[in-house]
Motif scaffolding. Structure first.
Motif, PDB file in Angstrom:
ATOM      1  N   ALA A 116      14.321 -22.756  -2.705  1.00  0.00           N
ATOM      2  CA  ALA A 116      13.999 -23.636  -1.578  1.00  0.00           C
ATOM      3  C   ALA A 116      14.859 -23.342  -0.360  1.00  0.00           C
ATOM      4  CB  ALA A 116      14.193 -25.100  -1.979  1.00  0.00           C
ATOM      5  N   ASP A 117      15.853 -22.483  -0.517  1.00  0.00           N
ATOM      6  CA  ASP A 117      16.855 -22.327   0.531  1.00  0.00           C
ATOM      7  C   ASP A 117      16.302 -21.701   1.800  1.00  0.00           C
ATOM      8  OD1 ASP A 117      19.001 -23.453  -0.834  1.00  0.00           O
ATOM      9  OD2 ASP A 117      19.475 -21.581  -1.854  1.00  0.00           O
ATOM     10  N   HIS A 118      16.835 -22.160   2.928  1.00  0.00           N
ATOM     11  CA  HIS A 118      16.599 -21.549   4.232  1.00  0.00           C
ATOM     12  C   HIS A 118      17.079 -20.104   4.174  1.00  0.00           C
ATOM     13  CE1 HIS A 118      17.106 -20.820   8.553  1.00  0.00           C
ATOM     14  NE2 HIS A 118      16.410 -21.926   8.794  1.00  0.00           N
ATOM     15  N   THR A 121      20.710 -19.206   4.243  1.00  0.00           N
ATOM     16  CA  THR A 121      21.484 -19.288   3.009  1.00  0.00           C
ATOM     17  C   THR A 121      21.070 -18.182   2.049  1.00  0.00           C
ATOM     18  OG1 THR A 121      21.747 -21.673   3.211  1.00  0.00           O
ATOM     19  CG2 THR A 121      22.035 -20.751   1.027  1.00  0.00           C
ATOM     20  N   LEU A 122      19.790 -18.055   1.858  1.00  0.00           N
ATOM     21  CA  LEU A 122      19.281 -17.115   0.853  1.00  0.00           C
ATOM     22  C   LEU A 122      19.696 -15.673   1.137  1.00  0.00           C
ATOM     23  CD1 LEU A 122      17.376 -16.968  -1.658  1.00  0.00           C
ATOM     24  CD2 LEU A 122      15.545 -16.425  -0.063  1.00  0.00           C
ATOM     25  N   LEU A 123      19.405 -15.195   2.344  1.00  0.00           N
ATOM     26  CA  LEU A 123      19.599 -13.768   2.631  1.00  0.00           C
ATOM     27  C   LEU A 123      21.058 -13.335   2.629  1.00  0.00           C
ATOM     28  CD1 LEU A 123      16.818 -13.149   5.321  1.00  0.00           C
ATOM     29  CD2 LEU A 123      16.689 -13.010   2.829  1.00  0.00           C
ATOM     30  N   ALA A 369      11.562 -20.664   5.345  1.00  0.00           N
ATOM     31  CA  ALA A 369      11.604 -20.972   3.911  1.00  0.00           C
ATOM     32  C   ALA A 369      10.293 -20.478   3.299  1.00  0.00           C
ATOM     33  CB  ALA A 369      11.803 -22.466   3.682  1.00  0.00           C
ATOM     34  N   HIS A 370      10.097 -19.171   3.331  1.00  0.00           N
ATOM     35  CA  HIS A 370       8.826 -18.578   2.917  1.00  0.00           C
ATOM     36  C   HIS A 370       8.540 -18.784   1.434  1.00  0.00           C
ATOM     37  CE1 HIS A 370       9.023 -15.544   6.534  1.00  0.00           C
ATOM     38  NE2 HIS A 370       9.123 -16.803   6.891  1.00  0.00           N
ATOM     39  N   HIS A 373       7.266 -22.268   0.630  1.00  0.00           N
ATOM     40  CA  HIS A 373       5.871 -22.489   1.028  1.00  0.00           C
ATOM     41  C   HIS A 373       4.892 -21.742   0.120  1.00  0.00           C
ATOM     42  CE1 HIS A 373       7.550 -24.180   4.780  1.00  0.00           C
ATOM     43  NE2 HIS A 373       6.391 -24.819   4.848  1.00  0.00           N
ATOM     44  N   ASP A 374       5.230 -20.539  -0.274  1.00  0.00           N
ATOM     45  CA  ASP A 374       4.370 -19.804  -1.213  1.00  0.00           C
ATOM     46  C   ASP A 374       4.243 -20.571  -2.526  1.00  0.00           C
ATOM     47  OD1 ASP A 374       3.939 -17.736   0.583  1.00  0.00           O
ATOM     48  OD2 ASP A 374       5.481 -16.437  -0.274  1.00  0.00           O
ATOM     49  N   HIS A 375       5.351 -21.143  -2.968  1.00  0.00           N
ATOM     50  CA  HIS A 375       5.372 -21.842  -4.252  1.00  0.00           C
ATOM     51  C   HIS A 375       4.461 -23.070  -4.251  1.00  0.00           C
ATOM     52  CE1 HIS A 375       7.075 -23.302  -8.049  1.00  0.00           C
ATOM     53  NE2 HIS A 375       7.163 -24.501  -7.477  1.00  0.00           N
ATOM     54  N   VAL A 376       4.378 -23.773  -3.121  1.00  0.00           N
ATOM     55  CA  VAL A 376       3.562 -24.994  -3.064  1.00  0.00           C
ATOM     56  C   VAL A 376       2.174 -24.708  -2.475  1.00  0.00           C
ATOM     57  CG1 VAL A 376       5.561 -26.507  -2.955  1.00  0.00           C
ATOM     58  CG2 VAL A 376       4.516 -25.700  -0.816  1.00  0.00           C
ATOM     59  N   ASP A 377       1.785 -23.445  -2.495  1.00  0.00           N
ATOM     60  CA  ASP A 377       0.452 -23.035  -2.034  1.00  0.00           C
ATOM     61  C   ASP A 377       0.225 -23.422  -0.573  1.00  0.00           C
ATOM     62  OD1 ASP A 377      -2.029 -21.827  -2.320  1.00  0.00           O
ATOM     63  OD2 ASP A 377      -3.019 -23.678  -2.938  1.00  0.00           O
ATOM     64  N   ALA A 378       1.221 -23.096   0.242  1.00  0.00           N
ATOM     65  CA  ALA A 378       1.118 -23.357   1.683  1.00  0.00           C
ATOM     66  C   ALA A 378       1.605 -22.118   2.431  1.00  0.00           C
ATOM     67  CB  ALA A 378       1.936 -24.578   2.066  1.00  0.00           C
ATOM     68  N   SER A 379       1.018 -20.977   2.102  1.00  0.00           N
ATOM     69  CA  SER A 379       1.507 -19.704   2.633  1.00  0.00           C
ATOM     70  C   SER A 379       1.315 -19.565   4.141  1.00  0.00           C
ATOM     71  CB  SER A 379       0.830 -18.527   1.917  1.00  0.00           C
ATOM     72  OG  SER A 379      -0.572 -18.607   2.060  1.00  0.00           O
ATOM     73  N   MET A 380       0.482 -20.435   4.746  1.00  0.00           N
ATOM     74  CA  MET A 380       0.327 -20.433   6.199  1.00  0.00           C
ATOM     75  C   MET A 380       1.420 -21.282   6.870  1.00  0.00           C
ATOM     76  SD  MET A 380      -2.330 -18.637   7.220  1.00  0.00           S
ATOM     77  CE  MET A 380      -2.906 -19.362   8.758  1.00  0.00           C
ATOM     78  N   GLY A 381       2.118 -22.067   6.059  1.00  0.00           N
ATOM     79  CA  GLY A 381       3.163 -22.923   6.594  1.00  0.00           C
ATOM     80  C   GLY A 381       2.767 -24.390   6.596  1.00  0.00           C
TER      81      GLY A 381
END
Length: 411
Positions: A116-118, A121-123, A369-370, A373-381
């Motif tokens: 879930a990280d921004h 943080t993640l990169l 937070a790509h 969004h992919d995880h919750v099926d919201a790949s468009m944002g």
């Protein structure tokens, strides 16, 4: 400021005089007059480069800059020498990650982050783990996009060197269980680094009491200017570790001895602030921190919780009809200050533009937070509304009315 009222503070924000409902606070807050005036006054009357200057202007500027460290430290429960000024949260997290990697503290081990990280943080931590010859381990998400904190004990092992997580999600508004994270990390001797970009501006924090080792946040998300952020770290860590960035201001003496360069580092926090620092911005950040402390962070937090609950109550009919879907928890008490949604419209930008025509400013897209969004099926944002001290219930009502008008006429 006893009896804090959103109506009383609105006069400090000239942009609101344009009639705009500003709900893009998770990206950047508006700047109050007093912050702008403090920076302006300092720029015109007391500006010079800080430290090592013996003339009057340099001494005045140095005192103002050092005082800014004191003020910010009071806000987050630290001491002035634990506050390192950077450009933003992103740079602060990079500095934390590079410092641990440069000093060998990540060598051959794991860094735990969450899906879930921004990206800020993640990169940095994924790359720092690789730099140390180790790897990043990713804590998975539940169906709402919230990290599976119940799996902490399984994901933190004897190989874990650091746990780097977001304090409050910039998408779901979910607040991390910092006490549980610290307890699990300390069991194996791992360091805890907190991305508090959405924490410090919105919640009462005391990093020492929370038990974290490092934390990062930005000035522009808490009434302050852009171009300044903070890395807070325990004094003993700052003393012990060598900075990955060297240069002007970081050293007390450099000598050439037998063909090699010997370096004597400055005391913290200066040895971590390489080059000319954000002096004017530090004055603005201190004024912003003062304003928040005058209001009281407990009042800020309560106000945002009330706005979040009020907004979700107003949106209940749209949610029940399936016209909106929440990204994150669908109960107000499980999210703080942020309401992100998806709809049946072609893209989040379409809805954002339609709201803008009605004078309502929200954020659209993937919000850095790509994976979430992919995880919750919201790949468009998603479309994100986020609140702050100058937002009142009428702002939530205008948002709900506009969403109802747009979504019911464009089924």
């Amino acid at each position: 400021m006893p009896g804090f009222s959103c109506y009383e503070v609105r006069s400090e924000f000239p942009e609101l005089e344009r009639g705009i409902v500003y709900l893009d606070n998770a990206a950047s807050t508006l700047k109050p007059r007093r912050v702008v005036e403090a920076m302006r006054e300092f720029s015109y009357r007391s500006y010079a480069n800080v430290h090592r200057g013996v003339h009057r202007l340099s001494m005045e500027a140095s005192k103002a800059y050092e005082d800014a460290h004191e003020v910010v430290a009071r806000l987050v429960g630290g001491s002035w020498d634990e506050v390192v000024f950077t450009r933003n949260t992103t740079e602060a997290m990079q500095l934390a990650a590079l410092t641990l990697a440069y000093n060998g503290l990540l060598r051959g081990g794991e860094v735990l982050v969450t899906a879930a990280d921004h990206h800020s943080t993640l990169l940095p931590w994924v790359r720092a783990a690789r730099l140390g010859g180790g790897r990043a381990r990713i804590l998975p998400l539940d169906g709402r996009g919230v990290p599976r904190w119940d799996l902490l004990e399984d994901y933190i092992t004897e190989d874990t060197r650091a746990v780097a997580v977001g304090h409050v999600s910039n998408v779901t508004g979910a607040v991390a269980p910092v006490e549980d994270i610290v307890k699990a990390a300390k069991r194996v001797g791992a360091l805890v680094v907190l991305d508090s970009a959405q924490g410090v501006p919105h919640l009462p924090v005391d990093f020492r009491r929370m038990g974290v080792d490092m934390a990062a946040f930005s000035g522009h998300k808490m009434l302050g200017p852009t171009g300044i952020g903070v890395l807070w770290a325990r004094r003993d860590l700052l003393e012990e570790l060598e900075p990955p960035l060297g240069g002007g201001g970081t050293v007390s003496r450099v000598r050439l001895q037998g063909g090699s360069v010997e370096i004597e580092w400055e005391e913290p926090p200066w040895k971590f602030e390489a080059g000319t620092p954000p002096i004017i911005e530090a004055v603005g950040l201190a004024e912003a921190a003062d304003m928040l402390m005058e209001i009281g962070m407990e009042h800020v937090a309560r106000h945002e919780d009330e706005l979040t609950s009020h907004t979700m109550k107003l949106l209940e009919p749209l949610y029940s009809e399936g016209l909106i879907r929440y990204v994150g928890p669908d109960k107000p008490g499980e999210r703080h200050g942020i309401v992100s949604i998806t709809t049946h419209l072609k893209s989040p930008d379409e809805l954002g533009l339609l709201l803008d025509r009605r004078g309502i400013a929200v954020r659209t897209g993937l919000h850095c937070a790509h994976i979430l969004h992919d995880h919750v099926d919201a790949s468009m944002g998603s479309v994100r509304a986020s609140f702050y001290i100058y937002n009142c219930k009428e702002d939530a009502e205008r948002l709900a009315e506009a969403l109802e008008e747009i979504l019911t006429t464009r089924r």
